[in-house]
Scaffold this motif. Structure first.
Motif, PDB file in Angstrom:
ATOM      1  N   LYS A 211       0.906  -1.194  -0.251  1.00  0.00           N
ATOM      2  CA  LYS A 211      -0.035   0.215  -0.017  1.00  0.00           C
ATOM      3  C   LYS A 211       0.822   1.353   0.046  1.00  0.00           C
ATOM      4  N   ASP A 212       2.097   1.330   0.562  1.00  0.00           N
ATOM      5  CA  ASP A 212       2.963   2.278   0.509  1.00  0.00           C
ATOM      6  C   ASP A 212       4.167   2.193  -0.556  1.00  0.00           C
ATOM      7  N   LEU A 213       4.357   1.012  -1.267  1.00  0.00           N
ATOM      8  CA  LEU A 213       5.219   0.794  -2.148  1.00  0.00           C
ATOM      9  C   LEU A 213       4.821   1.425  -3.646  1.00  0.00           C
ATOM     10  N   LYS A 214       4.935   2.855  -3.810  1.00  0.00           N
ATOM     11  CA  LYS A 214       4.593   3.240  -5.028  1.00  0.00           C
ATOM     12  C   LYS A 214       5.688   3.849  -5.730  1.00  0.00           C
ATOM     13  N   VAL A 215       6.789   4.387  -4.952  1.00  0.00           N
ATOM     14  CA  VAL A 215       7.774   4.989  -5.634  1.00  0.00           C
ATOM     15  C   VAL A 215       9.245   4.464  -4.816  1.00  0.00           C
ATOM     16  N   PRO A 241      -2.785  -5.396   0.249  1.00  0.00           N
ATOM     17  CA  PRO A 241      -2.163  -4.123   0.804  1.00  0.00           C
ATOM     18  C   PRO A 241      -1.090  -4.291   1.892  1.00  0.00           C
ATOM     19  N   LEU A 242      -1.223  -5.229   2.607  1.00  0.00           N
ATOM     20  CA  LEU A 242      -0.228  -5.291   3.713  1.00  0.00           C
ATOM     21  C   LEU A 242       1.051  -6.468   3.347  1.00  0.00           C
ATOM     22  N   LYS A 243       0.780  -6.868   2.208  1.00  0.00           N
ATOM     23  CA  LYS A 243       1.837  -7.725   1.800  1.00  0.00           C
ATOM     24  C   LYS A 243       3.219  -6.946   1.607  1.00  0.00           C
ATOM     25  N   GLN A 244       4.401  -7.245   2.147  1.00  0.00           N
ATOM     26  CA  GLN A 244       5.755  -6.693   2.305  1.00  0.00           C
ATOM     27  C   GLN A 244       6.581  -7.117   1.012  1.00  0.00           C
ATOM     28  N   ASN A 245       7.315  -6.394   0.558  1.00  0.00           N
ATOM     29  CA  ASN A 245       7.969  -6.728  -0.535  1.00  0.00           C
ATOM     30  C   ASN A 245       9.400  -5.952  -0.495  1.00  0.00           C
TER      31      ASN A 245
END
Length: 642
Positions: A211-215, A241-245
């Motif tokens: 959810k926070d990984l856009k740029v 959305p909460l999956k971490q990458n």
């Protein structure tokens, strides 16, 4: 540079796209990015590496074995085709079709690259297809990788408060770095630049939720140039959305992760069965380059990258990809509604589900979205009044899912949602009734699917990442699991309801105690609470235990008698999330409800014992999200906190 003409130069073994702002060279027919010429840099990619290791798609697959590993495949194309070439756009295809005689992954793979006029970057996406008659297989991971020039790109940025100068890749080598408890983590003992001495470098410290990984990306100070990976939508990512990458890490590498088992384990491995057809489009994602004029602040490139990210998000879904497998905006649908929460022990009236997460994902059980990996997911957050709008949904059948911060459990709307081209549906008012049998007698934590509110210790001084000193994400420091044995050297954690403070007295991870000889001792935590009056011994109390993560753990629960056989409750062996080792404050969410007969309680002090019994490593354990004891449905109990 505006209004430059798009040029395409097709050579024997390479193809070059040039729009006057940047020039991108790809190998032909492989489809690897071998060069990016921008500003005064002839190639922003690592020129000392082989052409095949500079910019590439890859995947990991196996023929159906368990686990999260397999054969590494750089997905080199065998057929090259120009799909679009006009004044506004170039789109190239690098395709590899599966043949039974091949030993490759049984997929047709079509990698696409797009350059637009007047655009300071380029796009990439890929179409994967598995036919019904082909062999089954597992797909643990797929992504795009760019390795930038290590002599120029030294500053990494993921968020406003997560950016820093980074060590060099040589600093991780044996003569400069000391491997720690897992191979990704290295203590820098003799780095080329002394400022990094004594720091831990670990790529998992830079993970980010979808959810926070856009740029995210890198900045070169001289010349001042930025390279950014922009993901305008998470619809094609697995796990919700909460999956971490992973994002970026020492190399310098910039990653676009689409499918991975990180922070979840085998539950997120895509598994195709015999006779199962499957097709999915990953991307498009945007690779953006920017610069500042002489005398400008190179760090301002991060702000510009965020502005460009917002532009890309507003432009989603793109209308320009040539593949018919990527539907443009007018071929998608929309879903609106309003979500409420009804918990009669808090309020007899339904309450707006404020800031709740609402999404469409493949049909399944409540909460199944967090391990879903074959289809597409579309998520949004509710407004203050619980209203939501899910935009740009691909056609297909979905379930509507939700969860509400502050309340336990998962919601699923029981009506199947069919999205057709141009559809605009309103599901009206939906009501989520979270699990609840009786009044709250006591609670520990906040039900938000994270252990972040619990006590997170300072790291061992010899295992510091300077970025996370006095930082909201202090849990990303290396080795915090070892601090438990230091804080509780002889006896385990005891928490007294009404006296203890979970922000200070509840360790964020229920882990083993490491002994001096390197072995591990299983641990049992105690929750002490008073019951002053039990009216009905036959009444049933309910213990709700929500876990934020689990890794090769078994949680056993007893009441007042820790030696009782069998235990009152056991989870059995659960989890391969690895969030403890990888500095994540959560993995997969799990909720357990344990019935406790009133006859097991005594008037006065009672104790609940939480035992994590698997003790093979430092990383066996769980993180709690939230624990609550509910009384029987009737008013048969009075509780005094002490």
């Amino acid at each position: 540079m505006a209004n430059e003409i798009l040029q395409l130069d097709i050579q024997d073994h390479h193809v070059v796209m040039d729009n006057g702002i940047l020039q991108v060279t790809l190998s032909k027919p492989d489809g690897n990015v071998t060069g990016i010429k921008y500003n005064s840099i002839d190639n922003v990619l690592e020129v000392d590496d082989k052409e095949t290791h500079r910019g590439y798609w890859d995947l990991v697959w196996n023929s159906g074995t368990s686990g999260t590993t397999g054969t590494f495949d750089e997905m080199r194309g065998k057929e090259f085709e120009v799909m679009v070439q006009n004044e506004e756009q170039i789109e190239l295809s690098f395709k590899r079709n599966y043949s039974f005689k091949d030993k490759a992954v049984p997929l047709n793979i079509d990698k696409r690259f797009i350059m637009l006029r007047n655009s300071s970057g380029f796009y990439s996406y890929a179409i994967y297809e598995h036919m019904r008659e082909w062999p089954p297989f597992n797909l643990p991971q797929t992504r795009i990788v760019f390795k930038l020039r290590k002599d120029k790109f030294h500053y990494m940025a993921i968020a406003d408060d997560r950016q820093r100068f980074m060590p060099l890749p040589e600093d991780r080598l044996r003569h400069r770095g000391k491997p720690l408890d897992f191979p990704e983590a290295v203590l820098l003992v003799n780095p080329k630049e002394p400022e990094f001495k004594g720091e831990v470098d670990d790529k998992y410290q830079y993970s980010c939720e979808n959810k926070d990984l856009k740029v995210h990306g890198w900045i070169s100070m001289d010349p001042p140039v930025g390279f950014w990976q922009i993901t305008p939508s998470s619809e094609f990512r697995s796990g919700g959305p909460l999956k971490q990458n992973l994002t970026s890490h020492v190399g310098p590498y910039a990653l676009a992760m689409f499918l991975s088992a990180h922070y979840s384990g085998e539950d997120l491995v895509l598994k195709l069965s015999p006779d199962e057809p499957w097709k999915k489009v990953f991307g498009p994602v945007f690779f953006y380059l920017n610069s500042v004029s002489d005398g400008g602040d190179p760090l301002s490139l991060w702000e510009d990258a965020k502005t460009q990210m917002s532009i890309e998000v507003q432009s989603w879904p793109y209308s320009f990809p040539a593949s018919e497998d990527f539907p443009p905006p007018n071929q998608r649908g929309r879903l609106t509604g309003k979500l409420f929460v009804l918990d009669r022990y808090i309020n007899e009236e339904k309450m707006p589900a404020t800031d709740a997460y609402v999404g469409l994902a493949a049909p399944g059980e409540a909460g199944s979205w967090q391990t879903e990996n074959k289809g597409y997911q579309f998520w949004t957050k509710t407004d203050a009044d619980g209203s939501f709008s899910i935009e740009h949904v691909r056609i297909g059948d979905y379930n509507l899912y939700a969860w509400v911060p502050g309340f336990i459990g998962d919601y699923r709307y029981d009506v199947l949602i069919n999205v057709s081209p141009g559809s605009d549906m309103d599901v009206g008012d939906l009501v989520y009734e979270p699990p609840r049998n009786g009044p709250t007698l006591w609670e520990i934590g906040i039900p938000d699917r994270s252990a972040a509110e619990f006590y997170i210790p300072d790291p061992d001084p010899k295992y510091i990442n300077k970025l996370y000193v006095n930082h909201p994400d202090r849990f990303r420091q290396y080795g915090l699991w070892e601090r438990y044995a230091e804080l509780y050297p002889d006896a385990d954690l005891v928490y007294s309801v009404g006296v203890s403070d979970y922000t200070k007295d509840w360790f964020f991870a229920h882990v083993n105690r490491k002994r001096n000889d390197g072995s591990h001792l299983a641990t049992t935590w105690e929750i002490k609470f008073r019951v002053d009056n039990i009216i009905d011994k036959s009444g049933t109390y309910t213990l709700r235990v929500a876990l934020a993560t689990a890794n090769v753990a078994e949680l056993q629960i007893q009441v007042n008698n820790p030696e009782a056989k069998p235990s009152l409750f056991t989870t059995g062996m659960i989890g391969h999330d690895n969030a403890i080792a990888r500095h994540g404050i959560h993995g997969l969410y799990r909720l357990y409800s344990v019935d406790i007969l009133g006859s097991l309680l005594v008037e006065g002090e009672n104790t609940i014992f939480l035992s994590q019994i698997i003790n093979s490593s430092s990383f066996n354990g769980v993180m709690y999200d939230y624990i609550r004891l509910e009384g029987p449905p009737s008013d048969s109990i009075s509780l005094q906190n002490s």
